[in-house]
Scaffold this motif. Structure first.
Motif, PDB file in Angstrom:
ATOM      1  N   TYR A  67      41.333  20.832  66.262  1.00 17.73           N
ATOM      2  CA  TYR A  67      41.415  22.267  66.513  1.00 17.73           C
ATOM      3  C   TYR A  67      40.107  22.914  66.081  1.00 17.73           C
ATOM      4  CZ  TYR A  67      43.443  27.034  66.447  1.00 17.73           C
ATOM      5  OH  TYR A  67      43.725  28.355  66.666  1.00 17.73           O
ATOM      6  N   VAL A  68      39.388  23.492  67.036  1.00 12.67           N
ATOM      7  CA  VAL A  68      38.109  24.149  66.775  1.00 12.67           C
ATOM      8  C   VAL A  68      38.283  25.647  67.015  1.00 12.67           C
ATOM      9  CG1 VAL A  68      35.699  24.356  67.472  1.00 12.67           C
ATOM     10  CG2 VAL A  68      36.800  22.101  67.427  1.00 12.67           C
ATOM     11  N   VAL A  69      38.038  26.429  65.970  1.00  6.96           N
ATOM     12  CA  VAL A  69      38.181  27.880  66.075  1.00  6.96           C
ATOM     13  C   VAL A  69      36.804  28.536  66.005  1.00  6.96           C
ATOM     14  CG1 VAL A  69      39.199  29.962  65.100  1.00  6.96           C
ATOM     15  CG2 VAL A  69      40.458  27.802  65.007  1.00  6.96           C
ATOM     16  N   MET A  70      36.468  29.320  67.036  1.00  7.40           N
ATOM     17  CA  MET A  70      35.210  30.054  67.063  1.00  7.40           C
ATOM     18  C   MET A  70      35.422  31.399  66.383  1.00  7.40           C
ATOM     19  SD  MET A  70      34.307  28.770  70.843  1.00  7.40           S
ATOM     20  CE  MET A  70      35.801  27.763  70.901  1.00  7.40           C
ATOM     21  N   ASP A  71      35.000  31.483  65.122  1.00  9.54           N
ATOM     22  CA  ASP A  71      35.267  32.647  64.280  1.00  9.54           C
ATOM     23  C   ASP A  71      34.045  33.563  64.266  1.00  9.54           C
ATOM     24  OD1 ASP A  71      36.041  34.449  62.372  1.00  9.54           O
ATOM     25  OD2 ASP A  71      36.321  32.998  60.761  1.00  9.54           O
ATOM     26  N   ASN A  72      34.129  34.671  65.027  1.00  5.76           N
ATOM     27  CA  ASN A  72      33.027  35.643  65.026  1.00  5.76           C
ATOM     28  C   ASN A  72      33.408  36.949  64.342  1.00  5.76           C
ATOM     29  OD1 ASN A  72      34.660  36.835  66.989  1.00  5.76           O
ATOM     30  ND2 ASN A  72      33.440  36.035  68.685  1.00  5.76           N
ATOM     31  N   ARG A  73      34.621  36.977  63.767  1.00  3.20           N
ATOM     32  CA  ARG A  73      35.093  38.109  62.975  1.00  3.20           C
ATOM     33  C   ARG A  73      35.129  39.413  63.776  1.00  3.20           C
ATOM     34  NH1 ARG A  73      31.865  36.598  57.305  1.00  3.20           N
ATOM     35  NH2 ARG A  73      33.137  34.783  56.809  1.00  3.20           N
ATOM     36  N   ILE A  74      35.472  39.277  65.057  1.00  5.70           N
ATOM     37  CA  ILE A  74      35.563  40.437  65.950  1.00  5.70           C
ATOM     38  C   ILE A  74      36.348  40.017  67.199  1.00  5.70           C
ATOM     39  CG2 ILE A  74      33.461  39.945  67.276  1.00  5.70           C
ATOM     40  CD1 ILE A  74      34.275  43.444  66.032  1.00  5.70           C
ATOM     41  N   TYR A  75      36.968  40.977  67.856  1.00  5.02           N
ATOM     42  CA  TYR A  75      37.498  40.733  69.195  1.00  5.02           C
ATOM     43  C   TYR A  75      36.375  41.043  70.190  1.00  5.02           C
ATOM     44  CZ  TYR A  75      42.429  40.178  67.908  1.00  5.02           C
ATOM     45  OH  TYR A  75      43.626  39.724  67.410  1.00  5.02           O
ATOM     46  N   GLY A  76      35.819  40.006  70.800  1.00 11.97           N
ATOM     47  CA  GLY A  76      34.684  40.191  71.692  1.00 11.97           C
ATOM     48  C   GLY A  76      35.070  40.524  73.122  1.00 11.97           C
ATOM     49  N   LEU A  77      36.045  39.798  73.675  1.00 16.89           N
ATOM     50  CA  LEU A  77      36.377  39.972  75.084  1.00 16.89           C
ATOM     51  C   LEU A  77      36.935  41.362  75.373  1.00 16.89           C
ATOM     52  CD1 LEU A  77      36.362  38.322  77.738  1.00 16.89           C
ATOM     53  CD2 LEU A  77      38.776  37.849  77.326  1.00 16.89           C
ATOM     54  N   THR A  78      37.662  41.943  74.399  1.00 15.58           N
ATOM     55  CA  THR A  78      38.244  43.276  74.586  1.00 15.58           C
ATOM     56  C   THR A  78      37.368  44.376  73.996  1.00 15.58           C
ATOM     57  OG1 THR A  78      39.641  42.816  72.656  1.00 15.58           O
ATOM     58  CG2 THR A  78      40.625  42.507  74.821  1.00 15.58           C
ATOM     59  N   LYS A  79      36.088  44.026  73.748  1.00 18.65           N
ATOM     60  CA  LYS A  79      35.036  45.019  73.484  1.00 18.65           C
ATOM     61  C   LYS A  79      34.968  45.544  72.050  1.00 18.65           C
ATOM     62  CE  LYS A  79      34.266  44.521  77.824  1.00 18.65           C
ATOM     63  NZ  LYS A  79      33.708  43.222  78.189  1.00 18.65           N
ATOM     64  N   GLY A  80      35.163  44.672  71.080  1.00 15.01           N
ATOM     65  CA  GLY A  80      34.732  45.011  69.740  1.00 15.01           C
ATOM     66  C   GLY A  80      35.717  45.638  68.783  1.00 15.01           C
ATOM     67  N   GLN A  81      36.987  45.238  68.847  1.00 12.16           N
ATOM     68  CA  GLN A  81      37.957  45.675  67.838  1.00 12.16           C
ATOM     69  C   GLN A  81      37.917  44.716  66.640  1.00 12.16           C
ATOM     70  OE1 GLN A  81      38.825  44.854  71.010  1.00 12.16           O
ATOM     71  NE2 GLN A  81      39.036  46.867  71.953  1.00 12.16           N
ATOM     72  N   PHE A  82      38.382  45.171  65.483  1.00 12.37           N
ATOM     73  CA  PHE A  82      38.379  44.267  64.328  1.00 12.37           C
ATOM     74  C   PHE A  82      39.416  43.170  64.500  1.00 12.37           C
ATOM     75  CE2 PHE A  82      41.576  47.400  62.980  1.00 12.37           C
ATOM     76  CZ  PHE A  82      42.546  46.619  62.364  1.00 12.37           C
TER      77      PHE A  82
END
Length: 288
Positions: free
Chosen positions: A118-133
């Motif tokens: 299991y590989v989780v890409m953790d960018n600490r943001i919702y990117g696809l929906t435009k930047g929610q926490f």
């Protein structure tokens, strides 16, 4: 498994639509290199992804793949691996996909210890929906949905994994290409559920957890001669350390016995032999 496979064999002919500079490029390249280094072949590999920027990864990799729904990639991966133990199953997701709506599946996948990665890409943001926490965003992180900060402690997914009985916990940085690929390779080679949280910076919506931040902050446990990743207490101390960001294999149970081995699932159940439907149903009843 093939010994002459190259990581480019895992590249599909689809052009990624991630933002230029997205950390997911490095994450995916490391996954492909790790699969090739472990002797896997696209014909024997199944990639399951959820929703979000990370969910596109199955399209960009040449293998069997399924792009599922939000938070549900892990149960699909478990089903695939249980039905056909001969497949190398890799599940990919993001911090929102895996630690929010998918958190319940994460806990139970960890404790079940199916032999998959299991590989989780953790960018600490919702990117696809435009930047929610997201669940891993900092408490003071200002976004469109948290203009005054989140006012919530971030989820510690490594602590959640350790508390749930994980047998392999690791963390990597997508920009550290060689080290990231090595860590994912160790997760694949682990007998059981290999979990890797990958710092994969979002260059569009997160100007706090950047490439420079992780380069300056990361502590590589592989360079610490005194660190024993088989030591549960040492692992707990590292995981609960809120002052530092770590890279490496944080914890590994070398006595891990995968779920399929414990249950005796060794045959390919994805193909039911003619004339044996009762046999197949007996296996299903035993599983459930």
């Amino acid at each position: 498994m093939s010994s002459d496979v190259r990581f480019t064999d895992f590249k599909s002919d689809k052009q990624p639509t991630w933002c230029p500079g997205c950390g997911d490029f490095g994450t995916m390249n490391g996954m492909m290199k790790a699969l090739a280094n472990t002797g896997n072949h696209p014909d024997d590999t199944f990639v399951v992804a959820g929703i979000g920027c990370s969910g596109k990864i199955g399209t960009y990799m040449h293998s069997y793949a399924l792009h599922g729904v939000h938070g549900r990639a892990l149960p699909v991966g478990i089903g695939v691996k249980t039905a056909n133990p001969n497949l190398e199953v890799m599940v990919a997701g993001g911090d929102g996909d895996g630690y929010s709506i998918g958190a319940g599946h994460f806990v139970h996948a960890v404790r079940r210890n199916v032999d998959m990665t299991y590989v989780v890409m953790d960018n600490r943001i919702y990117g696809l929906t435009k930047g929610q926490f997201s669940p891993t965003s900092r408490e003071d992180f200002e976004t469109s949905t948290s203009p005054d900060g989140t006012h919530q402690q971030p989820v510690n997914p490594l602590a959640l994994a350790l508390a749930s009985g994980a047998t392999f916990i690791a963390q990597s940085f997508s920009s550290d290409a060689q080290r990231h690929a090595q860590i994912v390779q160790e997760a694949i080679e682990h007998d059981g559920f290999g979990y890797v949280n990958v710092y994969s910076p979002c260059v569009t919506f997160n100007d706090v957890d950047t490439y420079d931040y992780f380069r300056d902050s990361l502590v590589d446990l592989g360079e610490d001669e005194d660190y024993d990743n088989n030591d549960f207490d040492q692992a707990k101390e590292v995981i609960l350390d809120s002052e530092k960001e770590y890279q490496g294999v944080i914890y590994q149970d070398e006595d891990s016995v995968p779920y399929g081995e414990r249950m005796g699932f060794t045959e390919d159940m994805s193909r039911i032999p003619d004339g044996a439907p009762e046999n197949a149903m007996d296996l299903v009843r035993e599983f459930y």
